[in-house]
Design a protein around this motif. Structure first.
Motif, PDB file in Angstrom:
ATOM      1  N   ASN A   2      10.233  -2.846 -16.896  1.00 43.90           N
ATOM      2  CA  ASN A   2       9.225  -3.182 -15.896  1.00 43.90           C
ATOM      3  C   ASN A   2       9.403  -2.217 -14.718  1.00 43.90           C
ATOM      4  N   ILE A   3       8.474  -1.304 -14.542  1.00 43.37           N
ATOM      5  CA  ILE A   3       8.678  -0.263 -13.535  1.00 43.37           C
ATOM      6  C   ILE A   3       8.368  -0.795 -12.146  1.00 43.37           C
ATOM      7  N   THR A   4       9.358  -0.722 -11.278  1.00 43.44           N
ATOM      8  CA  THR A   4       9.141  -1.123  -9.886  1.00 43.44           C
ATOM      9  C   THR A   4       9.031   0.098  -8.978  1.00 43.44           C
ATOM     10  N   THR A   5       9.828   1.129  -9.271  1.00 38.87           N
ATOM     11  CA  THR A   5       9.717   2.354  -8.474  1.00 38.87           C
ATOM     12  C   THR A   5       9.762   3.569  -9.385  1.00 38.87           C
ATOM     13  N   ARG A   6       9.028   4.583  -8.993  1.00 36.28           N
ATOM     14  CA  ARG A   6       9.094   5.855  -9.699  1.00 36.28           C
ATOM     15  C   ARG A   6       8.833   6.913  -8.655  1.00 36.28           C
ATOM     16  N   GLU A  46       1.569   6.454 -13.294  1.00 37.92           N
ATOM     17  CA  GLU A  46       1.087   7.093 -12.071  1.00 37.92           C
ATOM     18  C   GLU A  46       0.485   8.460 -12.382  1.00 37.92           C
ATOM     19  N   ASN A  68      12.946   3.314 -11.324  1.00 38.26           N
ATOM     20  CA  ASN A  68      13.712   2.103 -10.990  1.00 38.26           C
ATOM     21  C   ASN A  68      15.116   2.445 -10.482  1.00 38.26           C
ATOM     22  N   GLU A  69      15.278   3.621  -9.932  1.00 31.01           N
ATOM     23  CA  GLU A  69      16.583   4.098  -9.442  1.00 31.01           C
ATOM     24  C   GLU A  69      17.636   4.089 -10.545  1.00 31.01           C
TER      25      GLU A  69
END
Ligand SMILES: Nc1nc2c(ncn2[C@@H]2O[C@H](COP(=O)(O)OP(=O)(O)O)[C@@H](O)[C@H]2O)c(=O)[nH]1
Ligand SMILES: [Mg+2]
Length: 236
Positions: A2-6, A46, A68-69
């Motif tokens: 589940n991608i939270t950050t990219r 994105e 996701n870091e």
């Protein structure tokens, strides 16, 4: 996943630029124009994160994106593009080989093939090299939105034979344009990322060592792979 950050992390033009922390790497490899950057954007959800181009041969760096870091996606320069000056080609080759020569890099190689075309001799060299090195890899057919159902079946069968898959097994097939096949590809990626220890997840520093002590186990075929690389297995 589940991608939270990219986010874009670094565009590496020298080996010193490669991230040195121990997060897993998923690398997209394949011919120029096969759809590496487009697939990366679709996977990460994105548009425009990685630059795509109608003119082949544009990517001259290894572009790292951090998700996701916790996992790097790496957009590699494409190979097989003839209209590149020899000197540039040599520079790419050195850079890509320097990346691939690192133990355990990448953790997962996605080798992309255009579903519409016969694989080339360079595609074969790359696959042989990945196999010789014992590197975890998946063949991914791209641009399947451009094929009819019938053409798609033929393309998948041709690729399965080309790879030498056992009967009943099929390569992944995707469209960056429609999202077809993306969930199955994510399952393959998740499986690899899930195997990595949580200790690999502290702050990265571009080009700097984050100080991790995690020892990566040696992979089979490592020394043979080096010779294969020097033999020009990844030829931009
Ligand atoms: N129809 C279609 N076109 C695609 C797809 N993936 C990439 N393309 C197009 O193919 C061209 C090359 O794509 P790009 O991602 O830049 O390829 P790269 O050189 O391997 O990074 C661009 O014009 C993209 O719009 C796809 O799944 N479907
Ligand atoms: Mg690209």
């Amino acid at each position: 996943m589940n991608i939270t950050t990219r986010r874009f992390h670094v565009s590496a033009t020298r080996p010193e630029d490669f991230p040195r922390d121990t997060r897993p790497h998923v690398a997209l490899m394949g011919r120029s124009n096969v759809g590496k950057s487009s697939l990366l954007n679709t996977l990460l959800g994105e548009r425009g994160l990685a630059r795509t181009s109608k003119a082949p041969g544009r990517t001259r760096a290894l572009n790292f994106f951090l998700v996701n870091e916790r996992v790097y996606f790496v957009d590699l320069p494409g190979y097989g593009y003839a209209r590149v000056p020899d000197q540039v080609r040599e520079e790419w080759k050195d850079l890509v080989e320097a990346y691939l020569a690192r133990p355990g890099r990448p953790d997962l190689a996605l080798q992309l093939l255009d579903a519409r075309h016969e694989p080339t001799a360079l595609d074969r060299e790359l696959l042989d090299w990945l196999e010789a090195r014992g590197m975890r890899h998946e063949i991914v057919l791209t641009k399947i939105d451009k094929l009819s159902r019938n053409e798609m079946t033929k393309s998948v069968q041709r690729a399965a034979r080309w790879i030498g898959l056992p009967p009943g097994r099929q390569p992944l097939a995707v469209s960056a344009a429609t999202g077809d096949g993306i969930p199955a590809l994510w399952r393959a990626i998740d499986e690899v990322c899930a195997r990595r220890p949580a200790s690999s997840e502290s702050a990265p520093s571009p080009g700097g060592d984050a100080g991790h002590k995690t020892v990566r186990p040696a992979r089979t075929g490592e020394s043979g792979a080096r010779a294969a690389i020097q033999g020009g297995r990844y030829t931009p």
